[in-house]
Motif scaffolding. Structure first.
Motif, PDB file in Angstrom:
ATOM      1  N   ARG A 100       0.882  -1.176   0.000  1.00  0.00           N
ATOM      2  CA  ARG A 100       0.000   0.000   0.000  1.00  0.00           C
ATOM      3  C   ARG A 100       0.916   1.221   0.000  1.00  0.00           C
ATOM      4  O   ARG A 100       1.573   1.520   0.996  1.00  0.00           O
ATOM      5  N   GLN A 102       1.912   5.183  -0.456  1.00  0.00           N
ATOM      6  CA  GLN A 102       1.541   6.593  -0.460  1.00  0.00           C
ATOM      7  C   GLN A 102       2.797   7.442  -0.255  1.00  0.00           C
ATOM      8  O   GLN A 102       3.823   6.953   0.204  1.00  0.00           O
ATOM      9  N   GLU A 122      -1.199   5.454  -4.400  1.00  0.00           N
ATOM     10  CA  GLU A 122      -2.052   6.631  -4.540  1.00  0.00           C
ATOM     11  C   GLU A 122      -1.519   7.481  -5.685  1.00  0.00           C
ATOM     12  O   GLU A 122      -0.340   7.422  -6.040  1.00  0.00           O
ATOM     13  N   ARG A 123      -2.398   8.285  -6.257  1.00  0.00           N
ATOM     14  CA  ARG A 123      -2.038   9.041  -7.449  1.00  0.00           C
ATOM     15  C   ARG A 123      -0.885  10.009  -7.206  1.00  0.00           C
ATOM     16  O   ARG A 123      -0.090  10.287  -8.110  1.00  0.00           O
ATOM     17  N   VAL A 178      -2.936   2.538  -9.848  1.00  0.00           N
ATOM     18  CA  VAL A 178      -2.850   3.885  -9.290  1.00  0.00           C
ATOM     19  C   VAL A 178      -4.277   4.336  -9.027  1.00  0.00           C
ATOM     20  O   VAL A 178      -5.125   4.303  -9.930  1.00  0.00           O
ATOM     21  N   ASP A 180      -7.225   6.863  -6.624  1.00  0.00           N
ATOM     22  CA  ASP A 180      -7.498   8.050  -5.808  1.00  0.00           C
ATOM     23  C   ASP A 180      -7.856   7.647  -4.383  1.00  0.00           C
ATOM     24  O   ASP A 180      -7.518   8.343  -3.426  1.00  0.00           O
ATOM     25  N   ASP A 181      -8.541   6.523  -4.243  1.00  0.00           N
ATOM     26  CA  ASP A 181      -8.926   5.995  -2.933  1.00  0.00           C
ATOM     27  C   ASP A 181      -8.022   4.812  -2.611  1.00  0.00           C
ATOM     28  O   ASP A 181      -8.273   3.687  -3.049  1.00  0.00           O
ATOM     29  N   LEU A 182      -6.946   5.058  -1.868  1.00  0.00           N
ATOM     30  CA  LEU A 182      -5.943   4.031  -1.628  1.00  0.00           C
ATOM     31  C   LEU A 182      -6.512   2.860  -0.831  1.00  0.00           C
ATOM     32  O   LEU A 182      -6.301   1.691  -1.182  1.00  0.00           O
ATOM     33  N   ASP A 183      -7.227   3.155   0.233  1.00  0.00           N
ATOM     34  CA  ASP A 183      -7.796   2.077   1.037  1.00  0.00           C
ATOM     35  C   ASP A 183      -8.793   1.254   0.234  1.00  0.00           C
ATOM     36  O   ASP A 183      -8.837   0.023   0.338  1.00  0.00           O
TER      37      ASP A 183
END
Length: 250
Positions: A100, A102, A122-123, A178, A180-183
């Motif tokens: 994960r 970020q 994440e982006r 990739v 926008d909502d990582l979780d």
């Protein structure tokens, strides 16, 4: 204080780098704890590798780097060997490893991403194989990075040490998604993993690592077809019903 946090959430093992004040940068203690964490993951269906705070892992800790300046050649080999063993432990972990990502994934942090079976970023994440900026090279992480991004991308990003964005990491194969909502992105991957046969997923990972020849591939598929899990999966498909492991994951 421990540099690593380990939690079991049902069939998921969460391994979290817990040094947010240093952007989860490596030092000897974190390397040792990560190595130990991946020695035995039990019956976990998946291992989620994450970093606490705004960054996944920013590479080597400044104080650790400062202490290494005065090491002789043999001490440097020992230091690098500890890092190599940690990366190998993650790479050959029997359960699928999901990263994960970020913030920053630099140097050894990019190496961690390369060792994961699936990487979701994440982006706004930033990556680099930045070792040449310090007059050194990404030697220890290179086998894992080359397996992911190939020689073509490595010949640019290893030699420039430049930072690149998540879209570039996706294009060269360092990450798989990739979002926008990582979780949410990570949760979707974990859901998919839970639909796979637990043993089949482990054997499938081993297949990629071992790259067996033709006769060995025949032996492996026959072994899985005649296994209890293979029989259950095939019968469930023919009978149009959920598999036992999908029922267990509800």
């Amino acid at each position: 204080m421990a540099a690593l946090r380990i939690d079991r959430d049902g069939d998921l093992l969460r391994v979290t780098l817990a040094r947010p004040e240093t952007r989860n940068a490596f030092d000897a203690a974190l390397i040792a704890e990560l190595s130990e964490a991946f020695v035995d993951v039990g019956k976990a269906r998946a291992v989620l590798l994450a970093g606490e705070g705004p960054s996944f892992c920013a590479g080597a800790d400044v104080e650790w780097m400062r202490s290494s300046v005065d090491l002789d050649y043999d001490a440097n080999v020992a230091d690098a060997t500890a890092l190599r063993r940690m990366l190998e432990a993650i790479d050959i972990c029997p359960a699928p490893v999901v990263a994960r990502v970020q913030g920053h994934a630099l140097g050894g942090g990019a190496g961690l991403v390369a060792c994961a079976d699936i990487a979701v970023a994440e982006r706004g994440a930033v990556f680099a194989f930045s070792e040449v900026k310090l007059g050194i090279i990404p030697a220890v992480i290179s086998p894992f990075a080359l397996a992911k991004i190939g020689a073509g991308a490595a010949r640019r990003y290893f030699v420039t040490g430049e930072r690149f964005d998540a879209a570039t990491a996706l294009r060269i194969g360092l990450v798989h998604e990739v979002v926008d909502d990582l979780d949410g992105g990570v949760a979707a991957i974990l859901t998919e993993l839970r639909t796979a046969g637990p043993r089949a997923a482990r054997h499938a990972k081993r297949l990629v690592l071992d790259r067996p020849d033709g006769p060995e591939t025949a032996r492996r598929i026959a072994e899985r077809r005649t296994s209890a899990e293979g029989q259950e999966g095939l019968r469930a498909f023919l009978e149009r019903r959920p598999t036992a492991w999908r029922d267990e994951s509800r």
